[in-house]
Enzyme design. Sequence first.
Site, PDB file in Angstrom:
ATOM      1  N   CYS A   8     -63.565  12.120  58.186  1.00  0.00           N
ATOM      2  CA  CYS A   8     -64.898  12.324  57.644  1.00  0.00           C
ATOM      3  C   CYS A   8     -65.121  13.827  57.561  1.00  0.00           C
ATOM      4  CB  CYS A   8     -65.957  11.751  58.580  1.00  0.00           C
ATOM      5  SG  CYS A   8     -65.826   9.974  58.810  1.00  0.00           S
ATOM      6  N   GLY A  34     -63.894  12.012  52.684  1.00  0.00           N
ATOM      7  CA  GLY A  34     -64.577  10.725  52.802  1.00  0.00           C
ATOM      8  C   GLY A  34     -65.372  10.419  51.559  1.00  0.00           C
ATOM      9  N   ASN A 108     -67.622  13.444  63.265  1.00  0.00           N
ATOM     10  CA  ASN A 108     -66.280  13.283  62.706  1.00  0.00           C
ATOM     11  C   ASN A 108     -65.342  13.020  63.864  1.00  0.00           C
ATOM     12  OD1 ASN A 108     -63.910  13.361  61.236  1.00  0.00           O
ATOM     13  ND2 ASN A 108     -63.838  15.596  61.105  1.00  0.00           N
ATOM     14  N   GLY A 109     -64.575  11.925  63.788  1.00  0.00           N
ATOM     15  CA  GLY A 109     -63.653  11.581  64.864  1.00  0.00           C
ATOM     16  C   GLY A 109     -63.841  10.142  65.279  1.00  0.00           C
ATOM     17  N   TYR A 251     -51.645  16.822  55.118  1.00  0.00           N
ATOM     18  CA  TYR A 251     -52.314  16.124  54.024  1.00  0.00           C
ATOM     19  C   TYR A 251     -53.832  16.237  53.972  1.00  0.00           C
ATOM     20  CZ  TYR A 251     -54.117  12.283  51.226  1.00  0.00           C
ATOM     21  OH  TYR A 251     -54.818  11.543  50.332  1.00  0.00           O
TER      22      TYR A 251
END
Length: 461
Positions: A8, A34, A108-109, A251
Amino acid sequence: MKHWNEECAVVGVYGVENASWLAYYSLFAMQHRGQEASGMSVFDGEAIQTHKAQGLVCEVFNQSTLSNLKGNIAIGHNRYATAGKNSSLDAQPLYARCSLGEISVVHNGNLTNAGILRERLTQEGSIFQSFLDTEVILHLIAKSKKESFEECIKEALKSIRGAYCLIFVLRDKMIVARDPYGLRPLSLGKIKSEKGEGYIVASESCAFDLLGAEYVRDVNAGEMLVFHNDKITSTQLFSPKDFKCIFEYIYFARPDSQVFGKNVYSIRKEMGRELARECKIESDIVVPVPDSGVPSALGYALESGIPFELGIIRNHYVGRTFIESEQSIRELKVKLKLNPIKEVIEGKRVIVLDDSVVRGTTSRQIVKILKNAGAKEVHLLISSPPTISPCFYGVDTPSKQELICATHTLDEVRKYVRADSLHFLSLEGLAKSVGSNEGYCQACFDGKYIENCFKSEDEEE
Ligand code: SF4
């Protein structure tokens, strides 16, 4: 699934007029992290206003929604569904009103002990409104007996495990916290305007470039930052244990971002150079799988002296397509996205470079479209080691049984993808490209997860 899927993106803007517009542009720059949902909370001087919905940033916000989100503090989120469900209830920010007042948070996570905590909280009477692990944090804060939000947050953070970059807005205060392992990236920047100085905190520094913000530094692992009264106060809540996600370099992150203090493009190019040193192949051209394979293919071409050619063109306008069950339709999906240039490929020995292999189906399709375009030989090179273990820290990955490199030998994978040869960058080569593997998580390549990351505080005691 071709890739490990993105996590995210989070952003927080503090002390700037029209903060929502800056947060909006930042979310736009980080759309790649996201695409399921997007949202924002803004303190307008009297209350926290929140707007969120499913869809891309450009679909969720418009002139009118942004004009209604007035204020000098804004937090924002782009969601890729890693925990919870894909519904607008699970979009972020998450807002709550508790005894100390209003609070809104973006995350985020992934919390590795969210299930245990949720069960405990539910038994104690908490009522959950979403399936998000982030909601556990809000309940822990609401239940804390401490006297300020800051202290409640500190107490809640002691109970959670796993990966988190959190940004809270508490009316006229913004609080930022990063987990002790620093798994997901989070950078701090400064915004200068005619009316003074403000701050931005974002998952990737590409958000800063768009706004003309200056990169200051990364938020430290285990650090808490409090933005209040035009000042920042830093507290090192937990001793940093550095276990940064190395896949950001392979990536996730945009090549123009600084992640963990290093430029992503330069590292990807170095991965290609390292692969060329490890693996020498006689061929006529080096072709990247666009877009993520481009920097490493360029690095390979420069190091080997073999010409670089854009032999495959990506259609950027495909967007999200539904998941098809029919194999033939799935093949069409790859063709919709990637099309070879016959004039470049025909009669050539081709090295094709991609960033990773998940199930192997996309690699097989890529080899097939190159052979159909007349390639004499196709050598598939991957600029990362074989992915053999799933991720538990906020990245959507298939189970181990579905990872082709976990269940098959290298030669079996080569036969499956029908390449003339198949080579992966070694773990040592990856470490050299990044500078060192010290302080990085590479669990998806070596299966070594963080000790104690799954244990709750009570269990550790
Ligand atoms: S296992 Fe570690 S390196 Fe792999 S994606 Fe997850 S956090 Fe990143």
